[in-house]
Design a protein around this motif. Structure first.
Motif, PDB file in Angstrom:
ATOM      1  N   PHE A  18       0.831  -1.203   0.000  1.00 45.29           N
ATOM      2  CA  PHE A  18       0.000   0.000   0.000  1.00 45.29           C
ATOM      3  C   PHE A  18       0.864   1.252   0.000  1.00 45.29           C
ATOM      4  O   PHE A  18       0.568   2.225  -0.708  1.00 45.29           O
ATOM      5  CB  PHE A  18      -0.959   0.014   1.191  1.00 45.29           C
ATOM      6  CG  PHE A  18      -1.887   1.186   1.166  1.00 45.29           C
ATOM      7  CD1 PHE A  18      -2.963   1.217   0.296  1.00 45.29           C
ATOM      8  CD2 PHE A  18      -1.682   2.276   1.998  1.00 45.29           C
ATOM      9  CE1 PHE A  18      -3.821   2.311   0.255  1.00 45.29           C
ATOM     10  CE2 PHE A  18      -2.525   3.368   1.971  1.00 45.29           C
ATOM     11  CZ  PHE A  18      -3.597   3.387   1.100  1.00 45.29           C
ATOM     12  N   GLU A  19       1.926   1.251   0.775  1.00 42.49           N
ATOM     13  CA  GLU A  19       2.814   2.419   0.821  1.00 42.49           C
ATOM     14  C   GLU A  19       3.439   2.687  -0.549  1.00 42.49           C
ATOM     15  O   GLU A  19       3.514   3.832  -0.990  1.00 42.49           O
ATOM     16  CB  GLU A  19       3.909   2.201   1.857  1.00 42.49           C
ATOM     17  CG  GLU A  19       4.827   3.397   2.012  1.00 42.49           C
ATOM     18  CD  GLU A  19       5.881   3.222   3.074  1.00 42.49           C
ATOM     19  OE1 GLU A  19       6.663   4.168   3.273  1.00 42.49           O
ATOM     20  OE2 GLU A  19       5.947   2.150   3.704  1.00 42.49           O
ATOM     21  N   ARG A  20       3.852   1.646  -1.220  1.00 40.81           N
ATOM     22  CA  ARG A  20       4.437   1.822  -2.563  1.00 40.81           C
ATOM     23  C   ARG A  20       3.407   2.373  -3.536  1.00 40.81           C
ATOM     24  O   ARG A  20       3.711   3.236  -4.364  1.00 40.81           O
ATOM     25  CB  ARG A  20       4.989   0.504  -3.074  1.00 40.81           C
ATOM     26  CG  ARG A  20       6.264   0.115  -2.397  1.00 40.81           C
ATOM     27  CD  ARG A  20       6.827  -1.159  -2.965  1.00 40.81           C
ATOM     28  NE  ARG A  20       8.090  -1.482  -2.317  1.00 40.81           N
ATOM     29  CZ  ARG A  20       8.601  -2.685  -2.262  1.00 40.81           C
ATOM     30  NH1 ARG A  20       7.980  -3.706  -2.818  1.00 40.81           N
ATOM     31  NH2 ARG A  20       9.751  -2.895  -1.656  1.00 40.81           N
ATOM     32  N   LYS A  21       2.180   1.871  -3.450  1.00 44.86           N
ATOM     33  CA  LYS A  21       1.116   2.353  -4.325  1.00 44.86           C
ATOM     34  C   LYS A  21       0.830   3.826  -4.029  1.00 44.86           C
ATOM     35  O   LYS A  21       0.715   4.645  -4.934  1.00 44.86           O
ATOM     36  CB  LYS A  21      -0.149   1.523  -4.101  1.00 44.86           C
ATOM     37  CG  LYS A  21      -1.294   1.891  -5.018  1.00 44.86           C
ATOM     38  CD  LYS A  21      -2.575   1.163  -4.657  1.00 44.86           C
ATOM     39  CE  LYS A  21      -2.443  -0.320  -4.885  1.00 44.86           C
ATOM     40  NZ  LYS A  21      -3.754  -1.009  -4.740  1.00 44.86           N
ATOM     41  N   LEU A  22       0.734   4.168  -2.760  1.00 47.45           N
ATOM     42  CA  LEU A  22       0.436   5.529  -2.332  1.00 47.45           C
ATOM     43  C   LEU A  22       1.495   6.524  -2.815  1.00 47.45           C
ATOM     44  O   LEU A  22       1.172   7.641  -3.211  1.00 47.45           O
ATOM     45  CB  LEU A  22       0.332   5.569  -0.805  1.00 47.45           C
ATOM     46  CG  LEU A  22      -0.219   6.824  -0.173  1.00 47.45           C
ATOM     47  CD1 LEU A  22      -1.728   6.879  -0.391  1.00 47.45           C
ATOM     48  CD2 LEU A  22       0.092   6.849   1.302  1.00 47.45           C
ATOM     49  N   LYS A  23       2.732   6.117  -2.811  1.00 42.57           N
ATOM     50  CA  LYS A  23       3.818   7.008  -3.240  1.00 42.57           C
ATOM     51  C   LYS A  23       3.678   7.429  -4.697  1.00 42.57           C
ATOM     52  O   LYS A  23       4.128   8.498  -5.078  1.00 42.57           O
ATOM     53  CB  LYS A  23       5.173   6.341  -3.019  1.00 42.57           C
ATOM     54  CG  LYS A  23       5.584   6.325  -1.571  1.00 42.57           C
ATOM     55  CD  LYS A  23       6.956   5.716  -1.390  1.00 42.57           C
ATOM     56  CE  LYS A  23       7.355   5.735   0.074  1.00 42.57           C
ATOM     57  NZ  LYS A  23       8.709   5.229   0.265  1.00 42.57           N
ATOM     58  N   GLY A  24       3.017   6.601  -5.507  1.00 46.38           N
ATOM     59  CA  GLY A  24       2.840   6.928  -6.915  1.00 46.38           C
ATOM     60  C   GLY A  24       1.585   7.741  -7.210  1.00 46.38           C
ATOM     61  O   GLY A  24       1.364   8.146  -8.345  1.00 46.38           O
ATOM     62  N   TRP A  25       0.751   7.963  -6.197  1.00 47.04           N
ATOM     63  CA  TRP A  25      -0.503   8.677  -6.399  1.00 47.04           C
ATOM     64  C   TRP A  25      -0.296  10.178  -6.478  1.00 47.04           C
ATOM     65  O   TRP A  25       0.680  10.734  -5.975  1.00 47.04           O
ATOM     66  CB  TRP A  25      -1.451   8.388  -5.243  1.00 47.04           C
ATOM     67  CG  TRP A  25      -2.062   7.032  -5.270  1.00 47.04           C
ATOM     68  CD1 TRP A  25      -1.857   6.048  -6.192  1.00 47.04           C
ATOM     69  CD2 TRP A  25      -2.973   6.499  -4.316  1.00 47.04           C
ATOM     70  NE1 TRP A  25      -2.582   4.943  -5.863  1.00 47.04           N
ATOM     71  CE2 TRP A  25      -3.279   5.187  -4.724  1.00 47.04           C
ATOM     72  CE3 TRP A  25      -3.548   6.995  -3.167  1.00 47.04           C
ATOM     73  CZ2 TRP A  25      -4.160   4.386  -4.014  1.00 47.04           C
ATOM     74  CZ3 TRP A  25      -4.421   6.195  -2.463  1.00 47.04           C
ATOM     75  CH2 TRP A  25      -4.727   4.901  -2.888  1.00 47.04           C
ATOM     76  N   SER A  26      -1.262  10.841  -7.074  1.00 47.60           N
ATOM     77  CA  SER A  26      -1.246  12.302  -7.152  1.00 47.60           C
ATOM     78  C   SER A  26      -1.504  12.897  -5.768  1.00 47.60           C
ATOM     79  O   SER A  26      -2.013  12.227  -4.865  1.00 47.60           O
ATOM     80  CB  SER A  26      -2.337  12.791  -8.111  1.00 47.60           C
ATOM     81  OG  SER A  26      -3.620  12.518  -7.562  1.00 47.60           O
ATOM     82  N   ARG A  27      -1.182  14.162  -5.639  1.00 41.23           N
ATOM     83  CA  ARG A  27      -1.438  14.864  -4.374  1.00 41.23           C
ATOM     84  C   ARG A  27      -2.929  14.851  -4.046  1.00 41.23           C
ATOM     85  O   ARG A  27      -3.326  14.691  -2.887  1.00 41.23           O
ATOM     86  CB  ARG A  27      -0.910  16.292  -4.464  1.00 41.23           C
ATOM     87  CG  ARG A  27      -1.109  17.082  -3.193  1.00 41.23           C
ATOM     88  CD  ARG A  27      -0.607  18.512  -3.345  1.00 41.23           C
ATOM     89  NE  ARG A  27      -0.747  19.220  -2.097  1.00 41.23           N
ATOM     90  CZ  ARG A  27       0.254  19.519  -1.281  1.00 41.23           C
ATOM     91  NH1 ARG A  27       1.488  19.184  -1.612  1.00 41.23           N
ATOM     92  NH2 ARG A  27       0.043  20.169  -0.167  1.00 41.23           N
TER      93      ARG A  27
END
Length: 52
Positions: A18-27
């Protein structure tokens, strides 16, 4: 720096994924998660189409 969101996961591998996915998300998506607006994620995930 301060903690603005936390979540619970059954497995450490789920938390890392989840953390890796979140890092790629937009602000905007990250701010929706912080605000608890999970329902907005699908609309924020769609990218505007560019015309050629």
């Amino acid at each position: 720096m301060s903690l603005v969101w936390s979540g619970e996961f059954d497995l450490i591998t789920e938390a890392i994924a989840f953390e890796r996915k979140l890092k790629g998300w937009s602000r905007a998506k990250k701010e929706a998660v912080i605000a608890g607006h999970w329902h907005k994620l699908p609309e924020l995930a769609s990218r505007p189409r560019t015309r050629l």
